[in-house]
Design an enzyme around this catalytic site. Structure first.
Site, PDB file in Angstrom:
ATOM      1  CG  ASP A  45      -1.492   0.575  11.217  1.00 51.89           C
ATOM      2  OD1 ASP A  45      -0.487  -0.102  10.924  1.00 51.89           O
ATOM      3  OD2 ASP A  45      -1.900   1.526  10.520  1.00 51.89           O
ATOM      4  CD  GLU A  46      -5.978   1.632   9.703  1.00 49.53           C
ATOM      5  OE1 GLU A  46      -6.932   2.414   9.788  1.00 49.53           O
ATOM      6  OE2 GLU A  46      -5.052   1.774   8.895  1.00 49.53           O
TER       7      GLU A  46
END
Ligand code: TNX
Length: 482
Positions: free
Chosen positions: A296-297
């Protein structure tokens, strides 16, 4: 003297079973039961014994009421379904030990929360099976550590509501919580930090093996997450060579930012052996078929390549990778699972390719958000009104044809104690359990509120420091709000 007939009212069960037929009358249990275990279902038998012990009911071959655990190959029950009949005796039937475990949990909710001289059960027949096979909770033990005994207690409570997946977010910028023997500084250094105000610490491999077995005996699979290639400041602080050579921020991190750290994807000769070696130790601890690799991210030109390669690494070991939704930009085998977390993220292409999904849209399932708008120590970046019980319950998974199920997520940037975790988890986790177990067409919030409200003594008996939810009439007494 006229006594209320327990069989007149439908019982208070969460999650709501597929079908409940009430029969007239009730079955009374005084002191002891006979146990007949013709099933090869050691986990269900042990769970039943714990239930009887908690209610101070003895086991006696001469008792007039018999509880019968039986395995029967009825295809209609599926892998986790069960039948429960209360007549002159109690009969629990399922194809699997897991199904019988769920039957025991239903029996537990039919029984009173506390021991009584005489127990009464309504005569009835329940036929039940889950809508979704993935009914999960994600616990972030990386930002702020959660001790082994709290994880055990959470497993017991999850099992009560037939949840079956515990996803442990074991690594992040603020801490590395899993012992890796070939990379010992990951916990020596990375395990010593935490988010500001939170708890540091880490699990030994023996402790994790213990938790895996503890959960397994209660019908719950622990799904480990090693979050790479971003969210890795604790790893970089432990082994500086995992960062790019020009990286000058190599200190342990205790802030709240996300998306700033990354393994040096321009040093594949360092990064991939690291991931491979960590993965080998992770797989030796966790038998779960699905293994979460985070993803993620992080924005990086070599991100998609990293996801493809790690997904293949997991597959080579005979397991299936899960990534957060962003991983869907990479080329991966169609069985790779994506966890959907931003309500607005365009996941359609992945669904089109047949990728299974775990549904955790933040505006319903991010329970680091408030039980009510403005609750202290909660986030509101995803939904400014917070995620009240009714909001979570309103989620409908049916528009997602490849959904394996749902997962509520407790991030711990702002959750630093067991009491705060209890407050964020309960009663919302019970609503999540029903969203995953009971088909949407069969669910009504008003009816959930009636049933869940009545289960308060069960939550009290489990010592849960729940949020005193006004919708459930729980605002009086009970546990204090965090
Ligand atoms: C987003 S969900 C994150 C987490 C944070 C959380 C806080 C996800 C994959 N990333 O790193 O803890 O928001 O609500």
């Amino acid at each position: 003297m006229a006594e209320p007939d327990a069989a007149n009212a439908a019982p208070h069960l969460v999650p709501l079973p597929r079908s409940v037929s009430m029969h007239p009358g009730e079955l009374r249990i005084a002191g002891a039961v006979e146990l007949r275990d013709t099933a090869s279902a050691p986990d269900a038998a042990a769970a039943l014994k714990r239930t009887l012990d908690a209610l101070e009911i003895g086991v006696d071959a001469a008792a007039s009421v018999r509880i019968h655990l039986q395995r029967f190959d009825d295809a209609a029950l599926g892998d986790e379904g069960y039948r429960l009949v209360v007549g002159d005796h109690v009969q629990l039937v399922a194809r699997t030990d897991a199904g019988l475990l769920h039957a025991v949990q239903t029996l537990r909710q039919l029984l009173p929360a506390q021991p009584q001289a005489e127990l009464r059960l309504p005569r009835l027949e329940i036929v039940d099976a889950p809508a979704y096979r993935w009914r999960g909770l994600s616990l972030d033990v990386a930002r702020s550590f959660l001790p082994v005994d709290y994880v055990e207690r959470t497993i017991d409570r999850m099992a009560r509501f037939k949840l079956n997946r515990l996803h442990l977010h074991l690594t992040d910028d603020q801490g590395w919580r899993i012992e890796i023997k070939r990379w010992p500084k990951l916990v020596e250094i990375g395990g010593a930090s935490a988010v500001e105000g939170g708890r540091s610490g880490w699990y030994t491999q023996d402790e994790l093996r213990h938790l895996v077995a503890y959960a397994q005996a209660r019908g719950i699979t622990i799904v480990p997450e090693i979050d790479v290639p971003g969210h890795v400041q604790a790893a970089l602080a432990s082994y500086n060579e995992l960062a790019c050579d020009d990286e000058d921020n190599l200190a342990p991190y205790s802030g709240l930012e996300v998306g700033f750290s990354v393994l040096c994807l321009d040093k594949p000769e360092v990064v991939y052996p690291f991931v491979q070696q960590v993965l080998e130790e992770v797989l030796a601890i966790f038998p779960s078929r699905e293994i979460h690799m985070g993803g993620d991210e992080i924005k990086h030109p070599r991100y998609a390549e990293f996801v493809s390669r790690t997904a293949a690494m997991v597959a080579e070991q005979g397991r299936t990778a899960i990534f957060w939704e962003e991983g869907s930009v990479a080329d991966t085998a169609p069985d790779v699972v994506f966890q959907f977390w931003n309500d607005g993220y365009d996941i359609a292409a992945a669904v089109e390719e047949g990728h299974p999904l775990i549904l955790s849209p933040c505006s319903y399932f991010y329970i680091d958000h408030g039980n009510y708008a403005g609750q202290p120590q909660t986030y509101d970046w995803c939904r400014k009104e917070g995620v009240p019980l009714a909001r979570l319950y309103a989620f409908d998974p049916t528009p997602f044809p490849t959904a394996l199920g749902i997962e509520a997520a407790l991030w711990t940037e702002l959750v630093h104690t067991d009491a705060a975790a209890d407050n964020r988890l309960w009663p919302r986790l019970a609503a999540a359990a029903e969203v995953a177990w009971t088909p949407t067409a069969q669910r009504r919030y008003a009816d959930f509120v009636r049933r869940m409200g009545a289960l308060r003594p069960h939550l009290d008996a489990m010592d849960i420091g729940y949020h005193p939810e006004p919708d459930l009439g729980w605002q009086s007494e009970g546990s204090a709000a965090e």
